[in-house]
Design a protein around this motif. Sequence first.
Motif, PDB file in Angstrom:
ATOM      1  N   GLY A  73      41.347  44.537  43.435  1.00  0.00           N
ATOM      2  CA  GLY A  73      41.769  43.194  43.813  1.00  0.00           C
ATOM      3  C   GLY A  73      41.509  42.921  45.279  1.00  0.00           C
ATOM      4  N   GLN A 114      35.204  43.143  42.726  1.00  0.00           N
ATOM      5  CA  GLN A 114      35.544  42.856  41.330  1.00  0.00           C
ATOM      6  C   GLN A 114      34.770  41.635  40.830  1.00  0.00           C
ATOM      7  N   ASP A 153      41.766  39.709  38.719  1.00  0.00           N
ATOM      8  CA  ASP A 153      41.787  40.946  39.482  1.00  0.00           C
ATOM      9  C   ASP A 153      42.429  42.034  38.632  1.00  0.00           C
TER      10      ASP A 153
END
Length: 352
Positions: free
Chosen positions: A142, A160, A166
Amino acid sequence: MLGSLRGTRLAAALASALLLFGTVAACGSSDGSGAGSEKPAAANKAFPVTIAHKYGSTTVKAEPRRIVTVGLTDQDSVLALGKVPVGTTEWLGGYQGAIGPWATGKLGDATTPTVLKDTGTGPQTEKIAALHPDLILAVYGGLTKAQYTTLSKFAPVVAQPKEYNDFGVPWQKQTEIIGKALGQEARATSVVNGVEADFKAAAAKNPAFAKSKGVVATPYEGTFVFGSQDPRSRVLTDLGFTLPSDLDKVIGDEFGANISKERTDLLDTDAIVWIAGNPAEDEAKLHKDALYGDLKVARQQREVYIKESSDYGNSVSFVTVLSLPYMLDRLVPQLAAAVDGDPATKVPAPAA
C-alpha cells in the motif's frame, strides 16, 4: 517527521545511494525517478520491460540482481521464480529472512535476506538504500505516492497495481507482475498454472464447495470480515465457494472491515473460516454472543478455526504461489467437513 540525528543519517544515506545509482543506468522508472543498477554479465533478452502500476509505470532495463521486496508477501514470488531477494519486509511469523516454512527450500545456498520492518511510518528508507537495490517490489502493498517517489530515487519501483485495492492484488496477478519484472514471464505462468491446478483438483474432489457460501473473518476488535478483493476470500472463491451477496456493500472499497452487530447475518454461511489469536478462547467468546451463537453456522459447528500465529495461520494470510499448496493441504479437509451436510461431523484439526 524525523529527529535531527535521524534526519542527518537519512540525508547521508540518500546522498550515498544517489551517488552510487547515478553512475549506472541499467534500470529506470519511466517517470524519470528511478535509479540504475550494474549491468549483469549476461543480458536477459526479456529486457527492457515496462510495468504499469498505481503511480504510472516503471521500466526495468536489465535483469535485476539485487531485489528488495517492500510488498509484504512479494518475496515468495521472487523465490518461486528462482531468485533470492537481498532484502525482505517482515509481516507475519518472525521468520528468518521473512521466509516462511513453505518457501525455505527455495533459498538453496544463497545468503538469507536482510529483514526490513514496516514500523507504521512506511518502508525503512535508510536500510533499503544501504542494500543498494536495483529493483524494489511493492506489489502486495500500500505504498503512498510520497513513499513511491522516495524509493524511486534508489532503484526502479514496481508499486501495487491500480486496478485493485491496496493489499488486494490476486496471487496470480502478483506472480505475473513480478515474473515480468524479473524477465521470467513464462516461468511465472507455469508456476501459476501449477497452483491453479491444485485448486481445480480440490474443487473437483469436493463438489459441495460449489454449492456453498463461505466467508473469512477474524475476531479482531469485534468482528472483522474480509471482502471479495482480499486474497483470503479469494481462496474460498477459487475453491468454488460464493461470498455473501452484499458483503462488499457493507465493507466498502476496502480489503475488509469491522461489521456492526446488526450485520452479524453476513456470517451465517455454509462455512466460516475464523483466523483467531486463541481458537479455543475465541470460539467460546463468540458462542456466548447470542447474535452469533444462534446462527446455523455456529449451532451446527460449521466453523474452521485457524490459529493466526501458527505456520498454518500465516500461510492462510500470505496467499502466495508458494504458501497456497501448503495451506490447501490443511484447509481443504477442514472445509470439506464443514459443508458435508452432516451437523454431527466435527471439523478436524489441521494436518501437521
